[in-house]
Design a protein around this motif. Structure first.
Motif, PDB file in Angstrom:
ATOM      1  N   GLU A 127       0.819  -1.213   0.000  1.00 33.40           N
ATOM      2  CA  GLU A 127       0.000   0.000   0.000  1.00 33.40           C
ATOM      3  C   GLU A 127       0.854   1.264   0.000  1.00 33.40           C
ATOM      4  OE1 GLU A 127      -3.968  -1.696   2.362  1.00 33.40           O
ATOM      5  OE2 GLU A 127      -2.437  -0.557   3.440  1.00 33.40           O
ATOM      6  N   ASN A 128       2.070   1.151   0.498  1.00 33.51           N
ATOM      7  CA  ASN A 128       2.963   2.307   0.567  1.00 33.51           C
ATOM      8  C   ASN A 128       4.084   2.249  -0.472  1.00 33.51           C
ATOM      9  OD1 ASN A 128       2.283   4.093   3.135  1.00 33.51           O
ATOM     10  ND2 ASN A 128       1.874   1.947   3.665  1.00 33.51           N
ATOM     11  N   GLY A 129       3.869   1.455  -1.509  1.00 37.11           N
ATOM     12  CA  GLY A 129       4.798   1.416  -2.625  1.00 37.11           C
ATOM     13  C   GLY A 129       6.110   0.709  -2.378  1.00 37.11           C
ATOM     14  N   VAL A 130       6.168  -0.111  -1.331  1.00 37.96           N
ATOM     15  CA  VAL A 130       7.395  -0.818  -0.990  1.00 37.96           C
ATOM     16  C   VAL A 130       7.318  -2.248  -1.530  1.00 37.96           C
ATOM     17  CG1 VAL A 130       8.859  -1.654   0.893  1.00 37.96           C
ATOM     18  CG2 VAL A 130       7.713   0.570   1.081  1.00 37.96           C
ATOM     19  N   ILE A 131       8.390  -2.705  -2.181  1.00 37.09           N
ATOM     20  CA  ILE A 131       8.447  -4.081  -2.675  1.00 37.09           C
ATOM     21  C   ILE A 131       8.945  -4.995  -1.560  1.00 37.09           C
ATOM     22  CG2 ILE A 131       9.601  -5.667  -4.259  1.00 37.09           C
ATOM     23  CD1 ILE A 131       9.720  -3.499  -6.318  1.00 37.09           C
ATOM     24  N   PRO A 132       8.135  -5.958  -1.116  1.00 39.25           N
ATOM     25  CA  PRO A 132       8.633  -6.927  -0.143  1.00 39.25           C
ATOM     26  C   PRO A 132       9.627  -7.871  -0.807  1.00 39.25           C
ATOM     27  CG  PRO A 132       6.209  -6.837  -0.172  1.00 39.25           C
ATOM     28  CD  PRO A 132       6.694  -6.129  -1.398  1.00 39.25           C
ATOM     29  N   VAL A 133      10.795  -8.032  -0.192  1.00 41.10           N
ATOM     30  CA  VAL A 133      11.789  -9.010  -0.640  1.00 41.10           C
ATOM     31  C   VAL A 133      11.863 -10.065   0.464  1.00 41.10           C
ATOM     32  CG1 VAL A 133      14.165  -9.427  -1.345  1.00 41.10           C
ATOM     33  CG2 VAL A 133      13.067  -7.246  -1.905  1.00 41.10           C
ATOM     34  N   ILE A 134      11.362 -11.257   0.167  1.00 44.51           N
ATOM     35  CA  ILE A 134      11.120 -12.274   1.187  1.00 44.51           C
ATOM     36  C   ILE A 134      12.115 -13.420   1.060  1.00 44.51           C
ATOM     37  CG2 ILE A 134       9.368 -13.811   2.170  1.00 44.51           C
ATOM     38  CD1 ILE A 134       7.274 -12.083   0.656  1.00 44.51           C
ATOM     39  N   ASN A 135      12.540 -13.917   2.199  1.00 43.09           N
ATOM     40  CA  ASN A 135      13.375 -15.113   2.240  1.00 43.09           C
ATOM     41  C   ASN A 135      13.121 -15.812   3.565  1.00 43.09           C
ATOM     42  OD1 ASN A 135      15.220 -17.054   1.473  1.00 43.09           O
ATOM     43  ND2 ASN A 135      17.010 -15.700   1.509  1.00 43.09           N
ATOM     44  N   GLU A 136      13.382 -17.107   3.599  1.00 39.05           N
ATOM     45  CA  GLU A 136      13.288 -17.821   4.868  1.00 39.05           C
ATOM     46  C   GLU A 136      14.454 -17.401   5.753  1.00 39.05           C
ATOM     47  OE1 GLU A 136      12.640 -22.301   6.684  1.00 39.05           O
ATOM     48  OE2 GLU A 136      13.221 -22.067   4.585  1.00 39.05           O
ATOM     49  N   ASN A 137      14.173 -17.264   7.038  1.00 41.04           N
ATOM     50  CA  ASN A 137      15.212 -16.865   7.983  1.00 41.04           C
ATOM     51  C   ASN A 137      15.997 -18.098   8.417  1.00 41.04           C
ATOM     52  OD1 ASN A 137      16.833 -15.732   9.902  1.00 41.04           O
ATOM     53  ND2 ASN A 137      15.193 -14.741  11.048  1.00 41.04           N
ATOM     54  N   ASP A 138      17.006 -18.448   7.630  1.00 40.76           N
ATOM     55  CA  ASP A 138      17.781 -19.659   7.901  1.00 40.76           C
ATOM     56  C   ASP A 138      18.667 -19.538   9.128  1.00 40.76           C
ATOM     57  OD1 ASP A 138      16.915 -21.325   5.755  1.00 40.76           O
ATOM     58  OD2 ASP A 138      18.057 -20.079   4.377  1.00 40.76           O
ATOM     59  N   THR A 139      18.796 -18.350   9.678  1.00 42.03           N
ATOM     60  CA  THR A 139      19.636 -18.209  10.873  1.00 42.03           C
ATOM     61  C   THR A 139      18.956 -18.821  12.106  1.00 42.03           C
ATOM     62  OG1 THR A 139      18.734 -16.032  11.431  1.00 42.03           O
ATOM     63  CG2 THR A 139      20.684 -16.098  10.001  1.00 42.03           C
ATOM     64  N   ILE A 140      17.627 -18.934  12.066  1.00 44.91           N
ATOM     65  CA  ILE A 140      16.935 -19.521  13.223  1.00 44.91           C
ATOM     66  C   ILE A 140      16.111 -20.745  12.860  1.00 44.91           C
ATOM     67  CG2 ILE A 140      16.852 -17.345  14.478  1.00 44.91           C
ATOM     68  CD1 ILE A 140      13.925 -17.063  13.663  1.00 44.91           C
TER      69      ILE A 140
END
Length: 361
Positions: A127-140
């Motif tokens: 809604e605020n023009g931001v592109i989500p860049v998603i990844n699994e959090n492999d550190t936890i």
């Protein structure tokens, strides 16, 4: 330019982003960012699911001693993810676009409240023009709580965010009707519900990631059944996203999974991707199986249940097991395991799983 869809999830695999040396190929990443920027200008909302953190970390960190699988993933992802998101930020900044990092785990999506919280986060970003860049959090993430790979994660995100299309970018053109290296083998252009092409697919894993084409096929089939078009294509090809997603795009060699005609509800979408969170199994007889898999919507009644495995509470996710032992569905149970066992085979009882909270594969 006009896009074919309102909102798309684009998943980029490690084999697309990493060169032969394992280092991130910034030229490829730049090309993907350029294409996403063009899609944004044409009015499309884009969510990016990107692998590459572990592959990037491996190419940078040289371990002094041999690490176990979990420790090595934690180390490589902690270093590689920082590099990965920094490159994306720089590339999108050059187009005047803001991107934001979303790291998640399978466990964090295991309850409906957590699922909706994650959905709200990405909704606010879009809604605020931001592109989500998603990844699994492999550190936890540890082995039993990990997604199969980012194909599984991207399928859940596409479903969660009501995407119109999921693009899975690999280093091949799509699903072949045999071994890609064999003469005469061709890419399967379209897959419809009911088509079974799993026998054509090899079980090899990708060079830098955890998944393979068989995982992509299973995830793509499930997401298409939910009413979302899925495309598996070669992310190394210049302009591939524009060709797939723009109305005037060029015809490309890829595999399209045609969406089911009737989309399913939001709660069913969450349930469909919750198999890994199942707390038990409910076994059904042939009559119940026929009712559940028939054309007419049906709830699971105690009269059709033959056995109950596991300990679960009311509201937990459970699998439905056919007489031959195969899992045929999943649902949100309306009673705990004690009451479910007490009601086995009884007539006139309330549904153990109501149709609204039931997903049949």
């Amino acid at each position: 330019m006009k896009t074919r869809f309102r909102r798309a999830v684009i998943k980029v695999g490690s084999n697309v982003l990493a060169g032969k040396d394992g280092m991130l190929d910034e030229a490829v990443m730049s090309g993907i960012a350029d294409q996403i920027a063009s899609l944004r200008k044409a009015g499309m909302e884009v969510i990016l699911v990107s692998s590459g953190a572990v592959a990037s970390g491996k190419s940078i960190v040289k371990c002094g001693r041999k690490l176990d699988q979990v420790s090595s993933r934690q180390l490589f992802s902690s270093v590689g993810q920082a590099r990965l998101i920094n490159i994306y930020c720089r590339l999108f900044d050059s187009h005047g676009i803001v991107c934001g990092q979303v790291l998640t785990t399978k466990e964090s999506l295991s309850t409906r409240d957590h699922y909706l919280n994650q959905q709200n986060c990405m909704t606010v970003m879009l809604e605020n023009g931001v592109i989500p860049v998603i990844n699994e959090n492999d550190t936890i993430s540890v082995t039993e709580l990990m997604f199969t790979d980012n194909d599984e994660l991207s399928g859940m995100v596409a479903s969660m965010m009501d995407a119109d299309c999921l693009i899975i970018l690999s280093n091949v053109d799509g699903i072949y009707d045999g071994r890609p290296s064999d003469p005469g083998t061709e890419v399967i252009k379209e897959i419809r519900r009911g088509d079974n092409v799993a026998s054509f697919i090899g079980t090899e894993k990708s060079s830098f990631g955890r998944g393979g084409m068989l995982t992509k096929y299973r995830i793509a089939s499930k997401v298409a059944d939910e009413g979302i078009e899925v495309v598996i294509a070669n992310g190394k090809k210049p302009g591939i996203l524009a060709d797939i997603l723009l109305e005037n795009g060029q015809e490309v060699c890829c595999t399209r999974f045609l969406p089911a005609g009737k989309p399913i509800s939001h709660i069913k979408k969450w349930i469909a991707h919750s198999d890994g969170f199942a707390k038990g199994n409910i076994h059904v007889n042939a009559g119940a199986l026929a009712a559940l898999t028939g054309e007419k919507a049906s709830s699971l009644l105690p009269v059709g249940v033959t056995a109950v495995d596991g300990d679960f509470e009311k509201g937990d996710i459970v699998r439905i097991i056919a007489p031959d032992g195969t899992a045929v569905g999943i649902g949100k149970v309306s009673a705990d395991s004690i009451r479910a066992r007490e009601s086995i085979g009884l007539k006139g009882r309330r549904p153990l799983i109501h149709y609204d909270y039931l997903y049949i594969d």
